[in-house]
Design a protein around this motif. Structure first.
Motif, short mmCIF file in Angstrom:
data_model
loop_
_atom_site.label_atom_id
_atom_site.label_comp_id
_atom_site.label_asym_id
_atom_site.label_seq_id
_atom_site.Cartn_x
_atom_site.Cartn_y
_atom_site.Cartn_z
N ARG A 1 0.83 -1.21 0.00
CA ARG A 1 0.00 0.00 0.00
C ARG A 1 0.86 1.25 0.00
NH1 ARG A 1 -4.89 -1.35 4.21
NH2 ARG A 1 -5.93 -2.87 2.87
N LYS A 2 1.93 1.23 0.77
CA LYS A 2 2.83 2.37 0.81
C LYS A 2 3.46 2.60 -0.57
CE LYS A 2 5.28 2.94 4.52
NZ LYS A 2 6.33 2.85 5.56
N TYR A 3 3.83 1.53 -1.24
CA TYR A 3 4.40 1.62 -2.57
C TYR A 3 3.38 2.18 -3.56
CZ TYR A 3 6.72 0.21 -6.88
OH TYR A 3 7.29 0.20 -8.13
N ASP A 4 2.14 1.73 -3.49
CA ASP A 4 1.09 2.22 -4.38
C ASP A 4 0.81 3.70 -4.13
OD1 ASP A 4 0.77 -0.16 -5.68
OD2 ASP A 4 -0.93 -0.82 -4.44
N ASN A 5 0.76 4.11 -2.86
CA ASN A 5 0.51 5.51 -2.55
C ASN A 5 1.66 6.40 -3.03
OD1 ASN A 5 -1.93 4.94 -1.40
ND2 ASN A 5 -1.11 4.83 0.68
N HIS A 6 2.86 5.89 -2.96
CA HIS A 6 4.03 6.64 -3.43
C HIS A 6 3.95 6.84 -4.94
CE1 HIS A 6 8.07 8.21 -3.52
NE2 HIS A 6 8.40 7.30 -4.42
N ASN A 7 3.53 5.82 -5.66
CA ASN A 7 3.43 5.91 -7.11
C ASN A 7 2.30 6.83 -7.55
OD1 ASN A 7 5.60 4.33 -7.70
ND2 ASN A 7 4.42 2.44 -7.85
N LYS A 8 1.23 6.90 -6.76
CA LYS A 8 0.10 7.77 -7.11
C LYS A 8 0.45 9.25 -6.95
CE LYS A 8 -3.47 4.44 -6.04
NZ LYS A 8 -4.58 4.08 -5.15
N LYS A 9 1.33 9.55 -5.99
CA LYS A 9 1.71 10.94 -5.75
C LYS A 9 2.61 11.48 -6.86
CE LYS A 9 1.32 10.76 -0.77
NZ LYS A 9 2.05 10.86 0.50
#
Length: 64
Positions: free
Chosen positions: A55-63
């Motif tokens: 989830r942290k990786y996905d949120n980082h990519n969305k930003k």
């Protein structure tokens, strides 16, 4: 890194397998199944750790 979304569920499968093996060892009465339950507990912990980092990786990519 789409495989990270699916590899976390492998840990749940491992946990289910080791809980099943631990219960069958208890019913047999021959072995002490503590190691099976420890491995199952560690697999459940690893599931939540992998899920958190995915989830942290996905949120980082969305930003970005």
């Amino acid at each position: 890194m789409a495989y990270m979304k699916y590899t976390q569920y492998v840990y749940l499968l491992i946990a289910v397998f080791f809980v099943y093996e631990g219960i069958t060892k208890i019913n047999d009465g021959n072995d002490i199944p503590y190691l099976y339950f420890i491995i199952a507990a560690m697999s459940i912990v690893m599931f939540f750790v992998r899920r958190r980092f995915a989830r942290k990786y996905d949120n980082h990519n969305k930003k970005q």
